[in-house]
Every structure is written in C-alpha cells, then in structure tokens.
Design an enzyme around this catalytic site. Structure first.
Site, PDB file in Angstrom:
ATOM      1  N   ASP A   1     -22.111  19.374 -30.280  1.00  0.00           N
ATOM      2  CA  ASP A   1     -21.697  18.508 -29.176  1.00  0.00           C
ATOM      3  C   ASP A   1     -20.263  18.779 -28.729  1.00  0.00           C
ATOM      4  O   ASP A   1     -19.692  18.025 -27.944  1.00  0.00           O
ATOM      5  CB  ASP A   1     -21.850  17.034 -29.567  1.00  0.00           C
ATOM      6  CG  ASP A   1     -21.021  16.656 -30.787  1.00  0.00           C
ATOM      7  OD1 ASP A   1     -20.300  17.533 -31.323  1.00  0.00           O
ATOM      8  OD2 ASP A   1     -21.103  15.492 -31.222  1.00  0.00           O
TER       9      ASP A   1
ATOM     10  N   GLU B   1     -15.254  13.314 -32.251  1.00  0.00           N
ATOM     11  CA  GLU B   1     -16.500  13.328 -31.502  1.00  0.00           C
ATOM     12  C   GLU B   1     -16.235  13.224 -29.997  1.00  0.00           C
ATOM     13  O   GLU B   1     -15.102  12.932 -29.581  1.00  0.00           O
ATOM     14  CB  GLU B   1     -17.380  12.161 -31.969  1.00  0.00           C
ATOM     15  CG  GLU B   1     -17.722  12.173 -33.456  1.00  0.00           C
ATOM     16  CD  GLU B   1     -18.784  13.203 -33.833  1.00  0.00           C
ATOM     17  OE1 GLU B   1     -19.010  14.160 -33.057  1.00  0.00           O
ATOM     18  OE2 GLU B   1     -19.388  13.060 -34.909  1.00  0.00           O
TER      19      GLU B   1
ATOM     20  N   ASP C   1     -10.298  17.213 -42.536  1.00  0.00           N
ATOM     21  CA  ASP C   1     -10.958  15.921 -42.473  1.00  0.00           C
ATOM     22  C   ASP C   1     -11.571  15.584 -43.830  1.00  0.00           C
ATOM     23  O   ASP C   1     -11.584  16.415 -44.746  1.00  0.00           O
ATOM     24  CB  ASP C   1     -12.032  15.904 -41.378  1.00  0.00           C
ATOM     25  CG  ASP C   1     -12.824  17.214 -41.311  1.00  0.00           C
ATOM     26  OD1 ASP C   1     -13.112  17.801 -42.369  1.00  0.00           O
ATOM     27  OD2 ASP C   1     -13.143  17.660 -40.197  1.00  0.00           O
TER      28      ASP C   1
ATOM     29  N   HIS D   1     -17.524  18.920 -30.739  1.00  0.00           N
ATOM     30  CA  HIS D   1     -16.440  18.277 -31.481  1.00  0.00           C
ATOM     31  C   HIS D   1     -15.652  19.290 -32.305  1.00  0.00           C
ATOM     32  O   HIS D   1     -16.159  20.345 -32.671  1.00  0.00           O
ATOM     33  CB  HIS D   1     -16.973  17.144 -32.375  1.00  0.00           C
ATOM     34  CG  HIS D   1     -17.727  17.579 -33.586  1.00  0.00           C
ATOM     35  ND1 HIS D   1     -19.091  17.415 -33.726  1.00  0.00           N
ATOM     36  CD2 HIS D   1     -17.310  18.158 -34.746  1.00  0.00           C
ATOM     37  CE1 HIS D   1     -19.473  17.873 -34.907  1.00  0.00           C
ATOM     38  NE2 HIS D   1     -18.412  18.329 -35.544  1.00  0.00           N
TER      39      HIS D   1
END
Length: 259
Positions: free
Chosen positions: A135, A142, A66, A137
């Site tokens: 979370d 996300e 990314d 991801h």
C-alpha cells in the site's frame, strides 16, 4: 530520487552493501538504520561476505526502524530479536552499539519520545534502509500518515497485518499496534535506500516514484529527499513508465559516483 534497476535480489543486496561499505570507509562509526522482513536479507548477507573479506564494522552503530507493541521481551518475532539474529549476530556487532524503540514499555508514548531523543543524541542516521508495503507504506507509516510525523504509536491496517501474518502462527497473533519512526524522522537520515522486489510491489513503486506526492502513498515523500536511492529488481520495476531511462542513466554514471 535515483532509480536503479538490477536483475535480481542478489544484485540488489550487493549494491546496497557496497554503499554501506563505502560509508564505513569514510565514517567508521556511521549510524546505519536497518529494516526487517525478507527484502533486506540479501544486503545483510552481502555485508557478511564483505566482513569475511576484511570490511571492518567494529565501530558501526545500528538502529531500528520500528517495533511491535505488546510482544514480550525476547519474543522471536519482535523486531529487536529479528535485528539481533539477522544483523547484529551476523555482522559481529554488539548490543551496546544497537538502539531501538521499546515496544514493551508501560508508557509507549514516552518510549517514542525517548527513541527520538536517542537518535538525535547519536548525531542522526547516516544511512537508512527501507522497504515498501503493497500500500506504499514505509516503516509502519500507513497511508495518510503525516509527512511531518515523528516516532509514534500507529495502528496497523488489516492489509499490513495480513502481509506480516506469515511470520506468526496466525493472523490473530499479529499485533494491532507498532512504534515506528515517523516520516519526518525517516526523512532526516542523510541517505535513504529503498529496496523493492517482486511484482506485488510494482504498483506501489510506480506510484511512489512516478506518481504525485501524496499522503495516500507515504513512500512518495522520498521524491523530496536530497539523497534517496530506490533499488528495484525487474519485477518491482515492471510498471515504471520510464524504466528504460532509469536503466540507461545508471549505466552511464561514473564508476566513482556509486549510490
């Protein structure tokens, strides 16, 4: 999904580096997907030690998971620069064997499509390192990201920006947007290796490994992959209901099977 629990981050790094070394023995020009952040650093350090002892990375290729959108070329916290410092320079891999998405492009949508084509033309990713967010991801996919998603532009959640603010002067300096390999793109890698350390990741790990398959926990998609390995330290494994089973299963595996 194979779950491996090790004592600490150093052991985690050695195990993952060993899997990379085994791959390069079989396929010297393997395409290895790398991740950024503090968690994979022990892997790169262990690979450097193996290189010092004779591991050849002369033909290895590296690709990026990314990238932030909007950081100027050469910005020290752009992931291209982070990968250059932590992986390429450390392992003696030249820029011409490195590929990544262009977060500084004028047309970032076209840049995403170009990166997808680059990975396809390279024959696909052989080995992809992943971290996991608090979370759940993976990459910058996300919660509620599509499991079929391809490389695309994503808006970061406030929690992810807060988590990444330690790398910048302030939270305001953390970009709002990123380019990321999509979950569908990630799932095409031949071997996925997810690393997690620390108690702060324990809940996300438990949901991803033992919870239901759910878009709210993107890492749970690894349950569907034919060759996914999750390497945890004791703290990250602390909320797993079957931790003792995973420990006993790995201890009894034949030495040649590896990860």
């Amino acid at each position: 999904m194979e779950i491996v629990i090790v004592p600490d981050a150093a052991a985690q790094g050695e195990l993952a580096a060993g899997a990379v070394a085994d791959l390069l023995d079989r396929k010297p020009d393997a395409l290895i997907g790398v991740a950024t952040g503090s968690t994979p650093l022990p892997v790169y350090e262990a690979l450097q030690r193996r290189r010092d002892r004779g591991l050849s990375l002369d033909r290895a290729r590296i690709c990026q998971l990314d990238e932030y959108v909007g950081l100027p070329v050469g910005h020290p916290e752009s992931y291209r620069e982070v990968v250059r410092r932590e992986v390429l320079d450390r392992l003696g891999i030249s820029d011409d064997r490195f590929m990544g998405p262009d977060g500084s492009a004028e047309d970032v949508v076209a840049a995403c499509a170009a990166y997808e084509a680059t990975l396809k033309n390279a024959g696909g990713v052989d080995f992809q390192l992943l971290g996991i967010g608090t979370d759940g991801h993976i990459g910058f996919n996300e919660p509620i990201s599509s499991f079929a998603s391809r490389t695309r532009v994503k808006t970061l959640t406030e929690q992810t920006r807060v988590d990444n603010a330690r790398f910048f002067d302030s939270l305001d300096d953390v970009p709002q947007h990123v380019l990321t390999q999509g979950i569908g793109t990630i799932m095409e890698a031949r071997h996925l290796v997810l690393l997690a350390t620390g108690e702060s990741k324990a809940e996300a790990v438990a949901l991803a490994v033992e919870g239901p398959l759910a878009a709210i926990v993107p890492a749970s998609v690894l349950q569907l992959h034919p060759h996914a390995t999750v390497i945890l330290d004791e703290a990250a494994a602390s909320r797993l209901k079957l931790a003792d089973y995973y420990r006993s299963t790995y201890r009894t595996k034949p030495s040649w099977q590896g990860i």
